[in-house]
Design a protein around this motif. Structure first.
Motif, short mmCIF file in Angstrom:
data_model
loop_
_atom_site.label_atom_id
_atom_site.label_comp_id
_atom_site.label_asym_id
_atom_site.label_seq_id
_atom_site.Cartn_x
_atom_site.Cartn_y
_atom_site.Cartn_z
N VAL A 96 0.84 -1.20 0.00
CA VAL A 96 0.00 0.00 0.00
C VAL A 96 0.88 1.25 0.00
CG1 VAL A 96 -1.71 1.33 1.30
CG2 VAL A 96 -1.94 -1.15 1.13
N ASP B 20 2.27 1.86 -3.46
CA ASP B 20 1.23 2.31 -4.38
C ASP B 20 0.85 3.77 -4.13
OD1 ASP B 20 1.16 -0.20 -5.49
OD2 ASP B 20 -0.64 -0.86 -4.42
N ARG B 21 0.93 4.21 -2.87
CA ARG B 21 0.49 5.57 -2.52
C ARG B 21 1.63 6.57 -2.44
NH1 ARG B 21 -4.62 6.05 -0.32
NH2 ARG B 21 -4.16 8.25 -0.60
N VAL C 219 1.27 4.61 6.45
CA VAL C 219 0.14 3.73 6.15
C VAL C 219 -0.38 3.10 7.44
CG1 VAL C 219 -0.51 1.55 5.03
CG2 VAL C 219 0.81 3.26 3.78
N LEU D 298 -6.56 6.58 3.60
CA LEU D 298 -6.62 5.30 2.89
C LEU D 298 -8.01 5.09 2.30
CD1 LEU D 298 -4.72 3.06 5.47
CD2 LEU D 298 -3.80 4.15 3.42
N GLU E 153 -8.29 -0.15 0.46
CA GLU E 153 -7.03 -0.31 1.19
C GLU E 153 -7.29 -0.66 2.65
OE1 GLU E 153 -4.25 2.77 -1.44
OE2 GLU E 153 -5.55 3.53 0.18
N HIS F 119 -8.43 -4.32 2.83
CA HIS F 119 -7.34 -5.26 2.60
C HIS F 119 -6.44 -5.36 3.82
CE1 HIS F 119 -4.20 -7.53 0.69
NE2 HIS F 119 -3.33 -6.54 0.80
#
Length: 343
Positions: A261, A264-265, A272, A307, A311, A314
């Motif tokens: 994550v 990706d961000r 995160v 998020l 996200e 998950h």
């Protein structure tokens, strides 16, 4: 920085709080002042202290910082401190009796240079002192103008419920917040503790949201930690001991998911992990603890990260804590929900 109400109270606090446990021990006064200034610059308002942090040094540092800052900065701060454990070597100087908490609160106020703190938390359950005595002291402290709100720290679910019931039955000032450990690696509070807090209107102030540094990604499966980190200095340290956590496959699954994550961000793993806690139900504020200003600034970056629902789902699924089928596993959930009335 977002702001939220502290439980059912009308007190607004920043979604991220500055924890001061390292002040005066791992973090010197100059660096502590720099952290406090950076926190205020980011919009932070909630400062979390305790009399045992640095054996009183953390409160003293915060008190000196407050004395040197303009009134408009000081007025924005929501000051929290805690008492329960021995902050001195004086015999019997611990517990939640009226005698000890009175002395502990007076000493905390002196170190902070204040006549009042916004919240005073019982740092942990005391099996020797009647809860009526503890809650009676907190109510008296509210009435005397020494504190605005009582709070609880490290209580179990039944202890939260008992405190709430006693306060209501006796017309005492009710606790408005609970401070538990909560992170992607420590979610067991969701079974009993967080529901009890929510039912009674206590907001969560979450400590160790990075799992003692695990959720920063600095520990690996192939090498035991060394160097200037908490586990590098002491691999067997506390709840986050390396061998215990490393032996659980779930640990590495959670770290892998958080890293994905983050990549990706364009964020860090720490951001995160912090954002996940901040977006969980019932959370009033997430405590940030750092040794250095760069660490703190990185963590404060979580305030800029929201998020997505996907996200969150998950990360929540991957980090689900291991539970036996009963009472907290699938069989227990199924039985508890099977006969719920249809609305």
């Amino acid at each position: 920085m977002d702001y939220r109400l502290l439980g059912r109270s009308g007190c607004a606090v920043s979604a991220y709080a500055l924890g001061t446990m390292t002040f005066g021990s791992e973090t010197d006064e100059e660096t502590s002042f720099a952290q406090l200034d950076a926190f205020v610059e980011a919009g932070g308002t909630l400062l979390d202290c305790a009399d045992v942090y640095g054996a009183g040094a953390a409160e003293t540092i915060v008190g000196r910082w407050l004395a040197q800052r303009p009134a408009d900065v000081v007025d924005r701060m929501v000051i929290v401190t805690k008492g329960r454990f021995p902050a001195t070597s004086v015999f019997g100087a611990e517990g939640t009796s009226r005698r000890h908490l009175r002395r502990a609160l007076e000493a905390s106020l002196r170190r902070l240079g204040r006549g009042h703190v916004d919240m005073y938390m019982v740092h942990s359950w005391d099996p020797l002192t009647p809860l009526e005595e503890t809650l009676g002291f907190l109510d008296d402290a509210v009435r005397a103008g020494l504190i605005s709100y009582p709070g609880l720290s490290n209580y179990l679910g039944w202890q939260v419920q008992k405190a709430a019931d006693l306060a209501q039955a006796r017309g005492l000032a009710a606790p408005v917040a609970l401070q538990p450990s909560y992170s992607l690696l420590v979610r067991e509070i969701e079974w009993e503790i967080a529901p009890a807090a929510a039912h009674n209107g206590l907001g969560l102030l979450c400590w160790s949201p990075l799992g003692g540094g695990w959720l920063t990604g600095k520990y690996t499966q192939d090498h035991r930690p060394v160097g200037a980190t908490r586990l590098g200095e002491d691999p067997g340290r506390g709840l986050e001991a390396y061998d215990r956590r490393a032996a659980n496959p779930r640990t590495w699954q959670v770290l892998e998911a958080a890293a994905k994550v983050a990549a990706d961000r364009g964020a860090t793993m720490a951001q995160v992990a912090l954002a996940w806690v901040a977006q969980r139900p019932g959370v009033s504020s997430v405590l940030l603890g750092a040794r250095s200003v760069p660490q703190l600034l990185e963590n404060l970056g979580a305030a800029e990260l929201t998020l997505s629902a996907e996200e969150m789902e998950h990360l929540t699924a991957v980090s689900a804590p291991d539970a036996a089928p009963w009472p907290y596993g699938a069989d227990g959930v199924e039985q508890r929900t099977r006969d719920l009335p249809q609305r």
